[in-house]
Write an enzyme that holds these catalytic residues in place. Structure first.
Site, PDB file in Angstrom:
ATOM      1  N   ILE A   1      -3.949   2.525   0.061  1.00 20.04           N
ATOM      2  CA  ILE A   1      -4.451   1.713  -1.049  1.00 20.04           C
ATOM      3  C   ILE A   1      -3.260   1.087  -1.776  1.00 20.04           C
ATOM      4  CG2 ILE A   1      -6.563   3.059  -1.330  1.00 20.04           C
ATOM      5  CD1 ILE A   1      -5.283   4.428  -3.743  1.00 20.04           C
TER       6      ILE A   1
ATOM      7  N   THR B   1       0.825  -1.210   0.000  1.00 21.65           N
ATOM      8  CA  THR B   1       0.000   0.000   0.000  1.00 21.65           C
ATOM      9  C   THR B   1       0.862   1.265   0.000  1.00 21.65           C
ATOM     10  OG1 THR B   1      -0.178   0.028   2.419  1.00 21.65           O
ATOM     11  CG2 THR B   1      -1.866  -1.180   1.201  1.00 21.65           C
ATOM     12  N   ASP B   2       0.216   2.368  -0.390  1.00 19.94           N
ATOM     13  CA  ASP B   2       0.895   3.663  -0.396  1.00 19.94           C
ATOM     14  C   ASP B   2       0.495   4.450   0.850  1.00 19.94           C
ATOM     15  OD1 ASP B   2      -1.667   4.642  -0.888  1.00 19.94           O
ATOM     16  OD2 ASP B   2      -1.262   5.117  -2.993  1.00 19.94           O
ATOM     17  N   ALA B   3       0.871   5.704   0.904  1.00 14.72           N
ATOM     18  CA  ALA B   3       0.579   6.537   2.067  1.00 14.72           C
ATOM     19  C   ALA B   3      -0.919   6.718   2.297  1.00 14.72           C
ATOM     20  CB  ALA B   3       1.253   7.906   1.918  1.00 14.72           C
ATOM     21  N   GLY B   4      -1.719   6.526   1.247  1.00 14.29           N
ATOM     22  CA  GLY B   4      -3.167   6.655   1.366  1.00 14.29           C
ATOM     23  C   GLY B   4      -3.854   5.366   1.793  1.00 14.29           C
TER      24      GLY B   4
END
Length: 137
Positions: A21, A16-19
């Site tokens: 997702i 996942t990324d910082a968001g």
């Protein structure tokens, strides 16, 4: 009716990324793993192909469309079928699903090359196994 290969992968924190997702580039990794597992399913050993036939499969092109996000702990079903099986290339249609939601669809073209990166014909025994996954026109 042509066969479709399905393989599941779970989304881990590292995907996942910082968001929160799935990071967009990780779909390419998921699709690569699905193609590798598909070859294993066909009893095609990539290391043996290189050692015995001096052939490798390399990505020639990718187009990808994002439809919806996947999140941590989702189980993603990856699907694979062949749009076109050429003498020295394979055009795949791959998709990522979470339940009934399409997350990503991609067209990936793989070339068969030797260790000097020159095009080589896909070994006939391998091509015959792949033929079962070709989508009829």
């Amino acid at each position: 009716m042509p066969a479709q290969f399905d393989w599941n992968v779970r989304v881990y924190y590292e995907d996942t990324d910082a968001g929160g997702i799935v990071y967009y580039a990780n779909y390419l990794k998921f699709f690569e793993r699905a193609r590798t597992e598909w070859l294993r399913h066909l009893n095609v050993n990539q290391r043996a192909l290189q050692q015995e036939h001096d052939v490798l499969f390399v990505v020639k092109s990718v187009t990808s469309e994002y439809h919806a996000p996947a999140k941590l702990d989702d189980v993603i079903k990856l699907t694979l079928s062949i749009q076109k099986l050429g003498r020295a290339s394979v055009a795949f249609q791959q998709q990522a699903w979470c339940g009934e939601q399409l997350l990503n669809s991609a067209q990936v073209t793989i070339a068969c090359v030797d260790t000097t990166m020159r095009l080589r014909a896909i070994p006939s025994a391998v091509a015959e196994k792949m033929r079962h996954y070709v989508i009829s026109d």
